[in-house]
Write an enzyme that holds these catalytic residues in place. Sequence first.
Site, PDB file in Angstrom:
ATOM      1  N   HIS A   1     -18.907  -8.351  40.849  1.00  0.00           N
ATOM      2  CA  HIS A   1     -18.412  -7.003  40.492  1.00  0.00           C
ATOM      3  C   HIS A   1     -16.954  -7.163  40.037  1.00  0.00           C
ATOM      4  CE1 HIS A   1     -18.044  -2.745  40.402  1.00  0.00           C
ATOM      5  NE2 HIS A   1     -18.034  -2.439  41.705  1.00  0.00           N
TER       6      HIS A   1
ATOM      7  N   HIS B   1     -24.474  -7.831  32.151  1.00  0.00           N
ATOM      8  CA  HIS B   1     -24.271  -6.552  32.829  1.00  0.00           C
ATOM      9  C   HIS B   1     -25.605  -5.978  33.267  1.00  0.00           C
ATOM     10  CE1 HIS B   1     -22.776  -2.583  33.761  1.00  0.00           C
ATOM     11  NE2 HIS B   1     -21.590  -3.148  33.806  1.00  0.00           N
TER      12      HIS B   1
ATOM     13  N   ASP C   1     -14.753  -7.365  32.292  1.00  0.00           N
ATOM     14  CA  ASP C   1     -13.889  -8.344  32.966  1.00  0.00           C
ATOM     15  C   ASP C   1     -13.539  -9.538  32.079  1.00  0.00           C
ATOM     16  OD1 ASP C   1     -13.803  -7.007  35.496  1.00  0.00           O
ATOM     17  OD2 ASP C   1     -15.915  -7.529  35.701  1.00  0.00           O
TER      18      ASP C   1
END
Length: 395
Positions: free
Chosen positions: A223, A262, A319
């Site tokens: 995460h 994802h 990210d």
Amino acid sequence: METVRIKNIGLRGVTVADTKISFIDGEQGVLLYRGYRIEQLAEQSSFLETAWLLLNDGLPDEQKLHSFSRTIADAGTLPDFVLESLKRWPKEAVPMDVLQATVPLLAISDPDLADETRGGNFRKAARLVARIPVVVASWHRIRSGKDPLPRDPRLSHAENFLWQLLGAKPDPVIARDLDICLVLHADHTFNASTFACREVVSTRAHMYAGVAAGVGALSGSLHGGANAEVMKMLRAVQNEKDVGGWVRRELAEGRKIMGMGHAVYKTNDPRALILKEMSRTLGEKLGQRKWYDLSAEIERVALEEFHNKGKETIKPNCDFFSASVYHMMGIPEDLMTPVFAASRIAGWCAHIIEEKFGDAQGKPALYRPKAEYVGHYCGRTGCEYQPVGERKAGG
Ligand code: COA
């Protein structure tokens, strides 16, 4: 006992609630906050306006935005006992652990802690939005043997974050980029940390209990922790002559490329596209383009490999390029996930309020899913218990 296969491991694809806060179309790469496209908010809004939007189901007028900004500024000082506690903690503590451990201290100091009205929860949310970045910045100063810096009333929210963290007046372009990053990370429907927050407060626990759970969930490398893992990867490959070979080897040996893939997006993550461009322009401005170039080369080879394996849906997530962006801003690797938290706090609080008041589905509900039992079973009467002395060794 016959075992039943679970169809939705990890609740993947299961709708557990209604929400009015954000919307993702993972096939089309669309992310909306309260109906507004993320691209437009990144370009035209600010983090505080976006936080208001998430918390209030609509954009503020000028007066409301001004008053919210004042509230955030007024709340942006940590109580003395919180700072004194931080000063006693081991300097090598992991910043996400420090942040998670500080959330209950902020709870103790909140005069509205027991006020479960909508107004009380909104005031708690504003204090959390104001204070999480200050905890992150203060901890970094303290662990570096320096005194925490007071906020500067002339600076914006993002400028103050950089100032309190790095101790230098921030470049306006970098501060604006950080503000955009905060907008981009502020909410993302029922991601793991937001779900953790909602699950905890569905028991009628207070907002801070939910947020502490959210910080814990965010810390994991699948995460929010992924941005720091991406930075580790960039450092690991920076001296490699053959970056492509490194990527192919990682994948061939069964390791994941962090910052890619994802659970919801099966096409480009719209946040990643904005961050990619930011990484390039910031790199050019600061003469540090190598971090963008490295990231782009890893992306190119990984996408080629995923394509060859029929896994075209794996693409960079938010990210992947935020690591190089934060690095060029001077944010240390282990503070990248705490910076994510300083943004996601807005979404967490909005979801906590929605959960507490049942805003989207009419009434609050306690989460209580089922699990399929697949352990020892000797029938409904239970297995025969033997006193410890009568059990066979190793039995
Ligand atoms: N690198 C290499 N392979 C990847 C991958 C990545 N980043 N992400 C997914 N895959 C592969 C898996 O190995 C798996 O392959 P297999 O079917 O041959 O075993 C397949 O794609 C499905 O992976 P899975 O982890 O089950 O997909 P998911 O949709 O549930 O996972 C993530 C989503 C985010 C957990 C996953 O993509 C991941 O771990 N990414 C890296 C961590 C990260 O960046 N997290 C931040 C998310 S915002």
